[in-house]
Motif scaffolding. Structure first.
Motif, short mmCIF file in Angstrom:
data_model
loop_
_atom_site.label_atom_id
_atom_site.label_comp_id
_atom_site.label_asym_id
_atom_site.label_seq_id
_atom_site.Cartn_x
_atom_site.Cartn_y
_atom_site.Cartn_z
N ARG A 6 -14.65 -128.36 -19.86
CA ARG A 6 -14.21 -126.92 -20.20
C ARG A 6 -13.01 -126.23 -19.83
N ASP A 7 -12.47 -127.73 -18.68
CA ASP A 7 -11.34 -127.47 -17.78
C ASP A 7 -10.06 -126.53 -19.56
N HIS A 8 -10.32 -127.77 -20.05
CA HIS A 8 -9.06 -127.08 -20.75
C HIS A 8 -9.00 -125.66 -22.05
N LEU A 10 -10.83 -123.33 -20.38
CA LEU A 10 -10.36 -122.50 -19.07
C LEU A 10 -9.10 -122.27 -19.15
N ALA A 11 -8.63 -122.75 -19.11
CA ALA A 11 -7.10 -123.23 -18.34
C ALA A 11 -5.88 -122.75 -19.56
N VAL A 12 -6.50 -122.47 -20.81
CA VAL A 12 -6.39 -121.92 -22.53
C VAL A 12 -6.13 -120.29 -22.09
N ARG A 14 -7.21 -118.82 -18.77
CA ARG A 14 -7.01 -118.03 -17.80
C ARG A 14 -5.04 -117.82 -18.12
N ASP A 15 -4.54 -118.62 -19.00
CA ASP A 15 -2.23 -118.87 -18.55
C ASP A 15 -2.78 -117.36 -19.79
N ARG A 16 -4.06 -117.68 -20.74
CA ARG A 16 -3.22 -116.29 -21.92
C ARG A 16 -3.69 -115.21 -20.46
N LEU A 45 -14.27 -117.30 -16.25
CA LEU A 45 -12.78 -116.40 -15.94
C LEU A 45 -13.15 -115.82 -15.38
N GLU A 48 -13.11 -115.19 -11.86
CA GLU A 48 -12.00 -115.51 -11.05
C GLU A 48 -10.65 -114.43 -10.76
#
Length: 858
Positions: A6-8, A10-12, A14-16, A45, A48
């Motif tokens: 789920r890294d990708h 979650l990164a999406v 997080r970036d948004r 998320l 964090e």
């Protein structure tokens, strides 16, 4: 459970969130099957971020969802203004504006889980926020189960949101075999078999890995029940009790249910239930449903215990109604369902209000006529607001019978007036007139001056649309005198609508100001239909009387108002009128987009009138198909209304198609056409001008003429305003009509001059007639027009239609096109039909071939 693969995503997300705080709001649609890990990802998320930055709302799997349930979950964090408006049942547009203002304060993340269970008002809220997201420091995350049925209410919501520029859709995939092997490491489980059984669903895997000593379960249900089986009977009984409500159970409710702290700890120990504030909540709906379905004994007993505890702790009416129905507790259904329905209606959750009123009706006894009548009246209003007019009229007719048995003449008369209004929206002019007559007969002798005034106002409106200017004036002025006597601005504004329509049709342009004043009265009084109906009628008359600049301005304001107030009939009508305006202005691609959007929005016949006529006329001009279903439907709606101005436009459309096809249309010889052309009516001169032109063209083409058209004004002293063609700038404003006027002169020079206009518009069928006429005149070197193989946008295809054509070239079905473009299957069907018509082809294969020739790709 560990968060794997789920890294990708979650990164999406997080970036948004970071971009939302720094650059303007973002929206994430998080999709996946049940148990795929949407909640786990969002919790990761949230961990964090500062706790106060994250707002978390839930849509519940209740039989009828809580109105604005997710907003109620986060209302405390949004401040006192939102809480007060929510508690007071404020109109949705006021409440939504307050939410918007609260979210401007500082960067936030607003999570709304399980949108597939959302009520109508919540769906409206996320649309509202989505359209304004760029102005907020907000990440709005909406999670939902993907793959809903085509008719699921979620489909159009996602379709609207995914098209917004600040939206990103994230699809969660099942775990790979490698991830399952990692989770099973050290458990002794056969990872390959676990992956096969679970298809990589993380929740199912977690349930299996948590009990490796048990036999491998065949389903999630078995895995859940195996974990529940370790509880002693008393603890399990409490687990089963909690499973009957999808909402988190707070500490006060746990106490009212008799769940001691030790039992709560034991339930958390199963892994099926988590701590939620000072209470408990099932970790997943899958687990709750499995426990609920397997619980022994009658379910009604659990619901009865739950409703008693909810009443003791101040539960919400919609939740109480849900449990009362499940418990079969008729008195409590009657106590809570109408309250919940009224709350839902005030919140804008009209679909949920319908279901709650139906629930209450089902609990009433037949001889309680007063209660049944009141519920039927409320249900009829909600059915109307949810675009179920035929049902609404039927329900209100039943209420009339009950009120008549009760001897309540005023209520009977008022209901006839309301049904008259709804019948008009339903496209049934005869029924509207009959109920109007009944209302006036009853209320003229009743002791209720206000209802009598509204009956007169309704009559003025219908009379004005029939072209009966004097009748509209008499009734409208009488209604306004009553309004003055009662000091009732709402009645005065309502009466002004019919009165002003009659004056405008008679040439008195000053009446425009009265319609704008009536709309302002509606806004001040928070009467949504009075706010929107006057400008809806004004926009229509501005278009039909050639005031295109004024129409553009009115429509911009009117559409913003109707969307804000969520008055669907007016939004549909206004956008349909705009489609008509764009057609007349020669902006055909925009006309088609508006027409299609209306047809996708609802079924109300009056709202679909102009879109059907617009699409039918466009099809005739572009390709002259022998079958034209849009024009056929538009004709049926127009002939159902007693409105000569509208019928004249439909007659002109049929005559134009007859001219293009070079064949008679028997509908033009029907009595309804003769009745249109024979008697005088207000606005006749402008309405019949296009009919006169097409009648002359039919005669010139050797086709049967229309019945004789009358000459002269409507009645002594009446004026209709300028004759057609005399409005300033008419030629520039109406390029197609100006081109057709060159056909009437018949000279080679005029015909040649018209060709570039027709080619630019995409009027291929009409241009073909012009070229044939030029050949008959012996003209050589006739311009061939743009070749399909070299045009970037052949036949005036819209951007969306070019997308559809490219997918047709790939061989996709309509359902696949809908999925690829994230639109409804009905919308995809409309677009495919339009592409075939514009290209002048008969099959998908021919369209694909044309796409390849033109170089159009997906």
């Amino acid at each position: 459970m560990r968060l794997l693969e789920r890294d990708h995503p979650l990164a999406v997300v997080r970036d948004r969130a970071a971009r939302a705080a720094e650059e303007g709001g973002r929206l994430v649609l998080l999709a996946g099957e049940a148990g795929i890990g949407k909640t786990v990802l969002l919790r990761a998320l949230a961990e964090e971020l500062p706790r106060e930055q994250v707002l978390w709302g839930m849509c519940d799997a209740l039989s009828t969802p809580r109105p604005l349930g997710p907003l109620r979950d986060v209302a405390n964090a949004l401040g006192p203004a939102v809480r007060a408006l929510l508690a007071d049942g404020a109109p949705p547009h006021e409440l939504f504006a307050a939410v918007l203002e609260a979210l401007r304060a500082r960067p936030r993340v607003l999570v709304i889980e399980d949108l597939h269970w959302a009520d109508e008002a919540t769906a409206d809220l996320v649309r509202y926020l989505g359209r304004r997201i760029s102005s907020l420091p907000l990440l709005l995350v909406l999670s939902y189960r993907d793959g809903p049925a085509a008719d699921h209410p979620l489909v159009p919501v996602v379709g609207d949101l995914v098209s917004l520029p600040d939206t990103r859709r994230v699809q969660l995939a099942p775990l790979s075999r490698g991830a399952v092997e990692t989770l099973c490491a050290g458990s002794g489980l056969d990872a390959a078999e676990v992956h096969r059984r679970t298809a990589g669903n993380p929740f199912f895997v977690s349930q299996i890995v948590a009990q490796p000593e048990s036999r491998l379960p065949a389903s999630v249900r078995e895995a859940v029940l195996a974990r529940a089986a370790v509880l002693d009977p008393d603890h399990r009984r409490h687990l089963e009790l909690l499973s009957c409500t999808p909402e988190p159970v707070g500490g006060a409710l746990l106490a009212a249910l008799g769940v001691p702290p030790g039992t709560a700890e034991a339930l958390v120990g199963t892994g099926l239930v988590d701590r939620h504030g000072d209470g408990l909540a099932f970790r997943h709906e899958i687990a709750r449903s499995a426990v609920l379905d397997a619980a022994p004994g009658p379910a009604r007993d659990r619901h009865a215990a739950m409703i008693a505890a909810l009443e003791a702790t101040g539960g919400e009416a919609s939740v109480l109604a849900h449990h009362a129905a499940a418990a079969g507790d008729v008195p409590r259904v009657l106590r809570h369902a109408p309250v919940a329905a009224a709350e839902a209606a005030r919140s804008g959750a009209h679909r949920e209000a319908v279901e709650l009123y139906r629930l209450a009706l089902g609990a009433t006894v037949e001889d309680d006529r007063a209660t049944r009548a009141g519920l039927l009246e409320a249900l009829g209003t909600e059915l109307y607001l949810t675009d179920r007019l035929a049902e609404s009229i039927d329900v209100l007719t039943r209420a009339v019978a009950l009120r008549r048995e009760l001897g309540d003449a005023v209520a009977v008369g008022a209901l006839h007036r309301i049904i008259s209004d709804y019948a008009w929206y339903h496209g049934d002019g005869a029924a509207a007139a009959e109920h109007d007559r009944a209302a006036r007969e009853i209320l003229a002798g009743a002791d209720d001056l206000r209802e009598w005034g509204f009956a007169l106002a309704n009559h003025a409106y219908l009379a004005a649309h029939r072209g009966d200017g004097p009748g509209a004036a008499r009734s409208g002025e009488d209604a306004q005198r009553i309004a003055a006597e009662l000091a009732d601005p709402a009645l005065h504004g309502t009466a002004a609508i019919g009165l002003s329509i009659a004056r405008l049709l008679g040439g008195d342009v000053a009446a425009r100001a009265d319609l704008l004043d009536a709309s302002a009265t509606g806004i001040r009084a928070r009467l949504d239909e009075l706010a929107t109906a006057p400008v809806s009628n004004l926009a229509h008359l501005d278009v039909e009387q050639g005031r295109f600049a004024e129409a553009d301005a009115v429509l911009a304001e009117a559409l913003a108002l109707s969307e804000r107030l969520d008055v669907q009939i007016c939004t549909m009508w206004q956008r349909g009128v705009r489609a008509r305006l764009r057609l007349l202005q020669g902006r055909w691609a925009e006309a088609e987009e508006d027409a299609r959007a209306v047809l996708d929005r609802g079924e109300m016949p009056l709202g679909r009138l102009w879109p059907r006529l617009v699409l039918g006329v466009l099809a005739a001009r572009r390709s002259a198909p022998r079958e034209n279903p849009d024009l056929d439907v538009g004709w049926r709606i127009a002939t159902g209304l007693d409105a000569p101005g509208v019928l004249a436009a439909a007659v002109a459309a049929l005559a134009e198609q007859s001219w293009l096809l070079r064949r008679p249309d028997t509908r033009l010889a029907e009595p309804v056409v003769a009745r249109l052309l024979a008697p005088p009516f207000s606005g006749r001169r402008e309405a019949l001008a296009p009919v006169r032109r097409w009648s002359a063209r039919l005669v010139a083409a050797g086709l049967p003429p229309l019945p004789p058209l009358p000459d002269g004004p409507d009645e002594p002293g009446a004026t209709d305003g300028p004759a057609d063609g005399a409005w300033p700038g008419r030629e520039r404003a109406r390029p197609y009509e100006h081109a057709l006027a060159r056909w009437d002169t018949g000279t080679a020079g005029d015909l040649l001059a018209a060709l570039p206009v027709l080619d630019e518009l995409g009027a291929a069928a009409v241009a073909a007639r012009f070229r044939a006429r030029l050949r008959e005149l012996g003209v050589h070197g006739i311009p061939r027009g743009p070749a399909p193989a070299t045009r970037a946008n052949p036949q005036g295809l819209t951007t969306r239609q070019l997308d559809v054509l490219g997918l047709l070239a790939e061989g996709l079905s309509n359902a696949d096109i809908a999925a690829r473009l994230v639109i409804s299957p009905k919308t995809a069907d409309h677009h495919v039909s339009a592409v075939l018509a514009k290209l002048g082809v008969r099959s998908r294969g021919e369209a694909a071939a044309a796409a390849h020739r033109m170089g159009v790709r997906a």
